[in-house]
Motif scaffolding. Structure first.
Motif, PDB file in Angstrom:
ATOM      1  N   ALA A   5      65.045  39.581 116.359  1.00 40.02           N
ATOM      2  CA  ALA A   5      65.054  40.706 115.683  1.00 40.02           C
ATOM      3  C   ALA A   5      65.967  41.695 116.015  1.00 40.02           C
ATOM      4  O   ALA A   5      65.807  42.807 115.496  1.00 40.02           O
ATOM      5  CB  ALA A   5      63.376  41.363 115.633  1.00 40.02           C
ATOM      6  N   LYS A   6      66.949  41.344 116.611  1.00 38.92           N
ATOM      7  CA  LYS A   6      68.041  42.353 117.192  1.00 38.92           C
ATOM      8  C   LYS A   6      68.856  42.478 115.956  1.00 38.92           C
ATOM      9  O   LYS A   6      68.987  41.749 115.103  1.00 38.92           O
ATOM     10  CB  LYS A   6      68.873  41.727 118.281  1.00 38.92           C
ATOM     11  N   PRO A   7      69.320  43.661 115.462  1.00 41.27           N
ATOM     12  CA  PRO A   7      69.965  44.059 114.574  1.00 41.27           C
ATOM     13  C   PRO A   7      71.388  43.286 114.380  1.00 41.27           C
ATOM     14  O   PRO A   7      72.010  43.386 115.474  1.00 41.27           O
ATOM     15  CB  PRO A   7      70.392  45.731 114.413  1.00 41.27           C
ATOM     16  N   VAL A   8      71.906  42.624 113.329  1.00 34.93           N
ATOM     17  CA  VAL A   8      73.254  42.114 113.232  1.00 34.93           C
ATOM     18  C   VAL A   8      73.898  42.824 112.172  1.00 34.93           C
ATOM     19  O   VAL A   8      73.100  42.803 111.080  1.00 34.93           O
ATOM     20  CB  VAL A   8      72.797  40.571 113.307  1.00 34.93           C
ATOM     21  N   GLN A   9      75.211  42.977 112.223  1.00 35.19           N
ATOM     22  CA  GLN A   9      75.937  43.582 111.142  1.00 35.19           C
ATOM     23  C   GLN A   9      76.484  42.357 110.424  1.00 35.19           C
ATOM     24  O   GLN A   9      76.814  41.284 110.851  1.00 35.19           O
ATOM     25  CB  GLN A   9      77.255  44.429 111.389  1.00 35.19           C
ATOM     26  N   TRP A  10      76.212  42.285 108.952  1.00 38.06           N
ATOM     27  CA  TRP A  10      76.821  41.215 108.188  1.00 38.06           C
ATOM     28  C   TRP A  10      78.324  41.351 107.899  1.00 38.06           C
ATOM     29  O   TRP A  10      78.612  42.128 106.886  1.00 38.06           O
ATOM     30  CB  TRP A  10      76.002  41.181 107.017  1.00 38.06           C
ATOM     31  N   LEU A  11      79.114  40.992 108.762  1.00 41.88           N
ATOM     32  CA  LEU A  11      80.577  41.006 108.616  1.00 41.88           C
ATOM     33  C   LEU A  11      80.995  39.774 108.842  1.00 41.88           C
ATOM     34  O   LEU A  11      80.551  38.796 109.572  1.00 41.88           O
ATOM     35  CB  LEU A  11      81.128  42.090 109.584  1.00 41.88           C
ATOM     36  N   PRO A  12      82.164  39.214 108.581  1.00 37.15           N
ATOM     37  CA  PRO A  12      82.912  38.150 108.692  1.00 37.15           C
ATOM     38  C   PRO A  12      83.190  37.849 110.137  1.00 37.15           C
ATOM     39  O   PRO A  12      83.205  36.694 110.815  1.00 37.15           O
ATOM     40  CB  PRO A  12      84.155  38.136 108.086  1.00 37.15           C
ATOM     41  N   GLU A  13      83.116  38.986 111.043  1.00 35.84           N
ATOM     42  CA  GLU A  13      83.369  38.869 112.490  1.00 35.84           C
ATOM     43  C   GLU A  13      81.973  38.533 113.186  1.00 35.84           C
ATOM     44  O   GLU A  13      82.171  38.077 114.252  1.00 35.84           O
ATOM     45  CB  GLU A  13      83.799  40.302 113.200  1.00 35.84           C
ATOM     46  N   SER A  14      81.026  38.400 112.462  1.00 39.33           N
ATOM     47  CA  SER A  14      79.797  38.265 113.152  1.00 39.33           C
ATOM     48  C   SER A  14      79.432  36.525 112.813  1.00 39.33           C
ATOM     49  O   SER A  14      79.026  36.313 111.958  1.00 39.33           O
ATOM     50  CB  SER A  14      78.539  38.871 112.219  1.00 39.33           C
ATOM     51  N   THR A  15      80.133  35.908 113.897  1.00 39.96           N
ATOM     52  CA  THR A  15      80.266  34.481 113.741  1.00 39.96           C
ATOM     53  C   THR A  15      78.836  33.880 113.363  1.00 39.96           C
ATOM     54  O   THR A  15      78.704  32.890 112.615  1.00 39.96           O
ATOM     55  CB  THR A  15      80.727  33.986 114.917  1.00 39.96           C
ATOM     56  N   TYR A  16      77.838  34.431 113.896  1.00 44.23           N
ATOM     57  CA  TYR A  16      76.487  33.389 113.949  1.00 44.23           C
ATOM     58  C   TYR A  16      75.424  34.459 113.037  1.00 44.23           C
ATOM     59  O   TYR A  16      74.362  33.831 112.983  1.00 44.23           O
ATOM     60  CB  TYR A  16      75.977  33.521 115.150  1.00 44.23           C
ATOM     61  N   ARG A  17      76.101  35.229 111.960  1.00 43.81           N
ATOM     62  CA  ARG A  17      74.994  35.940 111.396  1.00 43.81           C
ATOM     63  C   ARG A  17      74.314  34.830 110.336  1.00 43.81           C
ATOM     64  O   ARG A  17      74.856  33.556 110.109  1.00 43.81           O
ATOM     65  CB  ARG A  17      75.783  36.849 110.304  1.00 43.81           C
ATOM     66  N   PRO A  18      72.844  34.895 110.137  1.00 41.67           N
ATOM     67  CA  PRO A  18      72.289  35.973 110.465  1.00 41.67           C
ATOM     68  C   PRO A  18      71.788  36.153 111.799  1.00 41.67           C
ATOM     69  O   PRO A  18      70.763  37.033 112.137  1.00 41.67           O
ATOM     70  CB  PRO A  18      71.061  36.058 109.507  1.00 41.67           C
ATOM     71  N   PHE A  19      72.243  35.374 112.768  1.00 40.38           N
ATOM     72  CA  PHE A  19      71.732  35.380 114.141  1.00 40.38           C
ATOM     73  C   PHE A  19      72.438  36.134 114.849  1.00 40.38           C
ATOM     74  O   PHE A  19      73.757  36.419 114.699  1.00 40.38           O
ATOM     75  CB  PHE A  19      71.629  33.999 114.571  1.00 40.38           C
ATOM     76  N   CYS A  20      72.156  36.701 115.950  1.00 38.98           N
ATOM     77  CA  CYS A  20      72.998  37.761 116.907  1.00 38.98           C
ATOM     78  C   CYS A  20      73.764  37.052 117.710  1.00 38.98           C
ATOM     79  O   CYS A  20      74.723  37.466 118.313  1.00 38.98           O
ATOM     80  CB  CYS A  20      72.050  38.657 117.599  1.00 38.98           C
ATOM     81  N   SER A  21      73.263  35.706 118.096  1.00 40.81           N
ATOM     82  CA  SER A  21      74.294  34.883 119.146  1.00 40.81           C
ATOM     83  C   SER A  21      74.141  33.303 118.918  1.00 40.81           C
ATOM     84  O   SER A  21      73.149  32.911 118.083  1.00 40.81           O
ATOM     85  CB  SER A  21      73.692  35.111 120.524  1.00 40.81           C
ATOM     86  N   LYS A  22      74.988  32.500 119.392  1.00 41.47           N
ATOM     87  CA  LYS A  22      74.837  30.998 119.526  1.00 41.47           C
ATOM     88  C   LYS A  22      73.250  30.720 119.948  1.00 41.47           C
ATOM     89  O   LYS A  22      72.733  29.781 119.527  1.00 41.47           O
ATOM     90  CB  LYS A  22      76.109  30.420 120.248  1.00 41.47           C
ATOM     91  N   ARG A  23      73.063  31.422 121.031  1.00 46.14           N
ATOM     92  CA  ARG A  23      71.707  31.065 121.571  1.00 46.14           C
ATOM     93  C   ARG A  23      70.475  31.188 120.486  1.00 46.14           C
ATOM     94  O   ARG A  23      69.739  30.333 120.364  1.00 46.14           O
ATOM     95  CB  ARG A  23      71.489  31.901 122.931  1.00 46.14           C
ATOM     96  N   CYS A  24      70.602  32.269 119.933  1.00 45.32           N
ATOM     97  CA  CYS A  24      69.473  32.443 118.749  1.00 45.32           C
ATOM     98  C   CYS A  24      69.506  31.356 117.833  1.00 45.32           C
ATOM     99  O   CYS A  24      68.808  30.817 117.295  1.00 45.32           O
ATOM    100  CB  CYS A  24      69.329  33.681 118.246  1.00 45.32           C
ATOM    101  N   GLN A  25      70.665  30.986 117.479  1.00 47.55           N
ATOM    102  CA  GLN A  25      70.946  30.113 116.306  1.00 47.55           C
ATOM    103  C   GLN A  25      70.655  28.593 116.776  1.00 47.55           C
ATOM    104  O   GLN A  25      69.942  28.017 116.239  1.00 47.55           O
ATOM    105  CB  GLN A  25      72.639  29.949 116.078  1.00 47.55           C
ATOM    106  N   LEU A  26      70.852  28.340 118.011  1.00 51.27           N
ATOM    107  CA  LEU A  26      70.299  27.149 118.684  1.00 51.27           C
ATOM    108  C   LEU A  26      68.824  26.805 118.841  1.00 51.27           C
ATOM    109  O   LEU A  26      68.398  25.952 118.743  1.00 51.27           O
ATOM    110  CB  LEU A  26      71.074  26.526 119.872  1.00 51.27           C
TER     111      LEU A  26
END
Length: 77
Positions: free
Chosen positions: A18-39
């Motif tokens: 639930a951490k806020p994530v900006q929806w930008l091309p630089e946000s590599t793991y969007r909609p996740f905040c990090s690789k950890r949350c994605q995994l």
């Protein structure tokens, strides 16, 4: 297409923490905040902790019953 009233990027909450994530091309793991949350999310799907609601799929016994019934039915003419 009309541009948004403000120029700030869309912000979404990470589905995992639930951490806020900006929806930008630089946000590599969007909609996740990090690789950890994605995994962690991927692991939950692989573990079948996450499921899409709906009717459960037919198992092999159901398919065999349907095929047997189709064999008994009269052919279409």
């Amino acid at each position: 297409m009309a541009s948004p009233a403000n120029d700030s990027p869309l912000e979404v909450n990470c589905p995992q923490c639930a951490k806020p994530v900006q929806w930008l091309p630089e946000s590599t793991y969007r909609p996740f905040c990090s690789k950890r949350c994605q995994l962690l999310d991927l692991g939950a799907w692989a573990d079948e902790s996450h499921r899409i609601s709906g009717e459960s799929a037919m198992d092999e016994a159901d398919i065999e019953t349907l095929l047997a019934q189709a064999d008994k039915d009269a052919p279409l003419t």
